[in-house]
Motif scaffolding. Structure first.
Motif, short mmCIF file in Angstrom:
data_model
loop_
_atom_site.label_atom_id
_atom_site.label_comp_id
_atom_site.label_asym_id
_atom_site.label_seq_id
_atom_site.Cartn_x
_atom_site.Cartn_y
_atom_site.Cartn_z
N VAL A 61 -8.25 92.73 -45.51
CA VAL A 61 -6.90 91.73 -44.85
C VAL A 61 -7.28 93.29 -43.35
CG1 VAL A 61 -5.52 91.69 -45.67
CG2 VAL A 61 -5.71 90.58 -44.41
N GLU A 62 -6.95 92.51 -42.47
CA GLU A 62 -6.54 93.35 -41.14
C GLU A 62 -5.10 92.44 -40.77
OE1 GLU A 62 -9.56 93.37 -37.79
OE2 GLU A 62 -10.67 94.59 -39.63
N VAL A 63 -4.21 94.08 -40.58
CA VAL A 63 -2.67 92.98 -39.71
C VAL A 63 -2.17 93.68 -38.23
CG1 VAL A 63 0.01 92.83 -41.01
CG2 VAL A 63 -2.56 92.54 -42.68
N PRO A 64 -1.58 92.60 -38.03
CA PRO A 64 -1.19 93.39 -36.46
C PRO A 64 -0.23 94.27 -36.76
CG PRO A 64 -1.93 91.11 -36.67
CD PRO A 64 -2.38 91.19 -37.61
N ARG A 65 0.27 95.08 -35.95
CA ARG A 65 1.73 95.47 -36.17
C ARG A 65 2.21 95.41 -34.62
NH1 ARG A 65 1.17 99.31 -40.65
NH2 ARG A 65 -1.38 98.44 -40.96
N ASP A 66 3.52 95.49 -35.03
CA ASP A 66 4.78 95.39 -34.16
C ASP A 66 5.08 96.59 -33.29
OD1 ASP A 66 6.35 97.26 -35.55
OD2 ASP A 66 7.92 95.78 -35.71
N ALA A 67 5.52 96.84 -32.17
CA ALA A 67 5.90 97.81 -31.54
C ALA A 67 6.03 99.44 -32.20
CB ALA A 67 6.76 97.69 -30.05
N ALA A 68 6.58 99.33 -32.79
CA ALA A 68 7.57 100.59 -34.14
C ALA A 68 6.46 100.64 -35.35
CB ALA A 68 8.14 100.06 -34.50
N GLY A 69 4.70 99.86 -35.22
CA GLY A 69 4.28 100.32 -36.22
C GLY A 69 4.37 99.46 -37.54
N ARG A 70 5.35 98.21 -37.16
CA ARG A 70 5.65 97.74 -38.90
C ARG A 70 4.36 96.23 -39.28
NH1 ARG A 70 11.68 97.50 -38.37
NH2 ARG A 70 11.09 97.25 -36.24
#
Lengths: 152, 152
Positions: A61-70
């Motif tokens: 699965v590919e998971v998007p990140r927030d600005a902080a890389g989480r």
DNA sequence: GCTTGCCTTCGAGCGCGCTCGAAGTCCTAC
DNA sequence: GTAGGACTTCGAGCGCGCTCGAAGGCAAGC
């Protein structure tokens, strides 16, 4: 009923009666936020955060990140995880799931092969059901006739 | 139907209809010689000779020897192996099987605990059946509605 | 500013159930 | 008597699916 289903059942407004097949389509209609943290997805699915990272690492699965890389799981990612969990619940090997995911990535012309993969897996499940029923009969027999130390 | 059952089915005179629960009692009535070599038991059960030695090594079954030190499975030992195979077919952990065997060794006053063990395992099987049926529904749904690349 | 706490990556480790290989023994056939 | 093959013990290794720990980053609250 798996942990996943139990947890998801709690999210469904009406809990009486039989659950329909738990599909990604169904997940989309649940009270799931647009974005979930890894902890929330872990809570939802019953998987550990470690396992969720592992699934991503091996390409399930590919998971998007927030600005902080989480990781910020969107509905699509949550749906994929739930579907994967379903396949795992039925003992589909991770390698086969990975193959399926790979086919999806490659595009629509892999649909026949995907279908074949699912059908082969369905056959596996049916065989497994059959075996389990046979084993159940043996254990039940053993239980009901208890007292014979027969062969055990 | 497991490999074991398939092979044993071949030993039963009448093959039509449903097999009764495959129990050690049944095994005793089959055309099984008084003594079998490890190769013969492997052939019968579908287990490898390596696995059979392993089962003995960890204490799941005791096997008599001939004068030269080679394993000669008597009917009792064959029965135990078949029963163990049955439990393994239903994913009973080896540790639990070992516990059961240990209880049998200790004597008749452990029967309540043995029964509890079997009943717990039966519950496991029932849960597993339930999970598998749920997973089957999902896969079937996926197959019948194929075309949606939904969440996978 | 500093603590708290959840997040990140990376690589190593683990539990289960076998599975295998090495080195040697024993019986059978020739 | 010797070759072949199936057997023996013992310990190590493997594939799977996680599981964990170390070392560090970032945001929120005091």
């Amino acid at each position: 009923m798996s942990v996943t289903t139990d947890r998801l059942r709690g999210l469904i407004e009406t809990t009486e009666g039989e659950l329909p097949p738990l599909t990604v389509e169904l997940v989309r209609d649940l009270e799931i936020p647009d974005h979930m943290t890894i902890a929330e997805v872990a809570e939802l699915t019953g998987l550990s955060a470690h396992t969720l990272r592992y699934y991503e690492r091996i390409g399930l699965v590919e998971v998007p990140r927030d600005a902080a890389g989480r990781r910020l799981y969107d509905r699509d990612a949550v749906g994929r995880v739930v579907f994967i969990t379903r396949l795992r619940d039925s003992d589909m090997p991770i390698a086969a799931i990975a193959r399926y995911v790979e086919l999806v990535k490659r595009g629509r012309d892999t649909e026949p092969e995907r279908l074949a993969l699912l059908e082969a897996h369905r056959d596996d499940i049916l065989n497994r059901l059959h075996d389990l029923q046979a084993a159940l009969a043996v254990v039940d027999y053993k239980i009901t006739t208890y007292g014979g130390a027969c062969g055990s």
